[in-house]
Scaffold this active site. Structure first.
Site, PDB file in Angstrom:
ATOM      1  N   ASP A  94       0.723  -1.312  -0.067  1.00  0.00           N
ATOM      2  CA  ASP A  94       0.118   0.040  -0.137  1.00  0.00           C
ATOM      3  C   ASP A  94       0.786   1.321  -0.056  1.00  0.00           C
ATOM      4  O   ASP A  94       1.689   1.220   0.791  1.00  0.00           O
ATOM      5  CB  ASP A  94      -0.937   0.010   1.355  1.00  0.00           C
ATOM      6  CG  ASP A  94      -1.759   1.076   1.487  1.00  0.00           C
ATOM      7  OD1 ASP A  94      -2.391   1.289   0.255  1.00  0.00           O
ATOM      8  OD2 ASP A  94      -2.246   1.316   2.423  1.00  0.00           O
ATOM      9  N   GLY A 111      -7.623   8.540   7.117  1.00  0.00           N
ATOM     10  CA  GLY A 111      -8.139   8.618   8.557  1.00  0.00           C
ATOM     11  C   GLY A 111      -9.681   8.895   8.624  1.00  0.00           C
ATOM     12  O   GLY A 111     -10.174   8.927   7.519  1.00  0.00           O
ATOM     13  N   ALA A 145     -11.337   5.019   2.693  1.00  0.00           N
ATOM     14  CA  ALA A 145     -12.824   4.675   2.997  1.00  0.00           C
ATOM     15  C   ALA A 145     -13.143   4.801   4.326  1.00  0.00           C
ATOM     16  O   ALA A 145     -14.406   4.750   4.431  1.00  0.00           O
ATOM     17  CB  ALA A 145     -13.196   3.262   2.351  1.00  0.00           C
TER      18      ALA A 145
END
Ligand code: G3H
Ligand code: ZN
Length: 276
Positions: free
Chosen positions: A81, A174, A202
């Site tokens: 990621d 966040g 999300a």
């Protein structure tokens, strides 16, 4: 089984549902995500941020996820990621990652394209898909996002060869306060490319916006913060109710159950349940 993320995400794009991409930094979260995916018969992506890699140690974290994924009854991809450097992409590919994200969104468009192209070539040489990011996703309450410019989409996709495209359409990293998505902007972006789009940040986005976005090309949804919050809330609640418990395995099993419940709920919202 451990698989690449390409087939599952493209299948989701075609079927108008989304694959959950859930972040982990330890054994407990990893086990809870896989248990949720198995219970819901869902393909899943397990994601490791540079911070998680630094926390757990790269070999250890990749080792845990690969082992758990291989034993699993559902397809599981191991994902980098927000890879910020090509060196990290190279390390992950060496460690057997089956999905890569290169994040050049901190650079100007031209440099983002050049660096992302290199990451894509490195990943594709190992038959691993690569995601890029266009626009910039800020952090809730700290730095603002820069929304994706739909006019840049075709050029970015063609020049870089990315398999999936992360877009900035109103969410933030966040759990923010007002994370409504710019659905009009997403529509424009989706009309420019047929490749699967990725929703980052999300946590904090209303469920109805997530559902709407999935109808408009979002085929991978990334969640990190809400998993960590579920962990801490579960830990606090359990210890408040059971102050005498001294065995971390008992405590963490309860925490894992809470995370599993949360992830199962997200999988159902994304529509990736009963896909295996
Ligand atoms: O890349 C990870 C995600 O974008 C997570 O965002 O922490 O707001 O859920 P989040
Ligand atoms: Zn992200």
């Amino acid at each position: 089984m451990l698989v690449t993320s390409k087939e599952m995400v493209y299948h989701a794009r075609a079927g108008k549902y989304a694959i959950g991409c859930f972040n982990t930094s330890d054994l407990e979260i990893t086990k809870a995500i896989i248990a949720a995916a198995e219970a819901q018969k869902a393909p899943v992506i397990i994601s490791t941020s540079p911070k998680a890699i630094e926390y757990a140690g790269h070999e250890v974290l990749a080792g845990i996820i690969k082992e758990e994924a291989t034993k699993s009854k559902v397809p599981v991809a191991l994902h980098l990621d927000h890879g910020l450097t090509l060196a990290l992409v190279e390390d992950c590919l060496k460690l057997g990652y089956t999905s890569i994200m290169f994040d050049g969104s901190g650079s100007d468009l031209e440099h983002n394209e050049i660096l992302t192209r290199q990451a894509v070539e490195m990943a594709h040489a190992k038959k691993v898909p690569c995601e890029g990011e266009l626009g910039f996703l800020g952090k809730a309450g700290q730095n603002p996002s820069k929304l994706t410019n739909p006019d840049d989409v075709i050029g970015f996709v063609q020049k870089t060869g990315v398999d999936f495209l992360a877009v900035s359409i109103g969410s933030e990293h966040g759990h923010g306060e007002n994370e409504a998505l710019d659905i009009k902007l997403l529509k424009k972006i989706n009309s420019q490319t047929g490749i699967p789009l990725v929703l980052h940040g999300a946590s904090g986005v209303p469920d109805k916006d997530i559902k709407e976005a999935i109808k408009l090309g979002i085929a991978k949804v990334n969640i990190d913060t809400d998993i960590r919050h579920t962990f801490v809330r579960g830990l606090r609640d359990f210890l408040d109710k059971n102050p005498k418990e001294k065995d971390p395995r008992e405590i963490l099993t309860k925490v894992m159950n809470e995370i599993q419940k949360y992830v199962e709920g997200r999988i159902k919202l994304f529509g990736s349940n009963n896909r295996v």
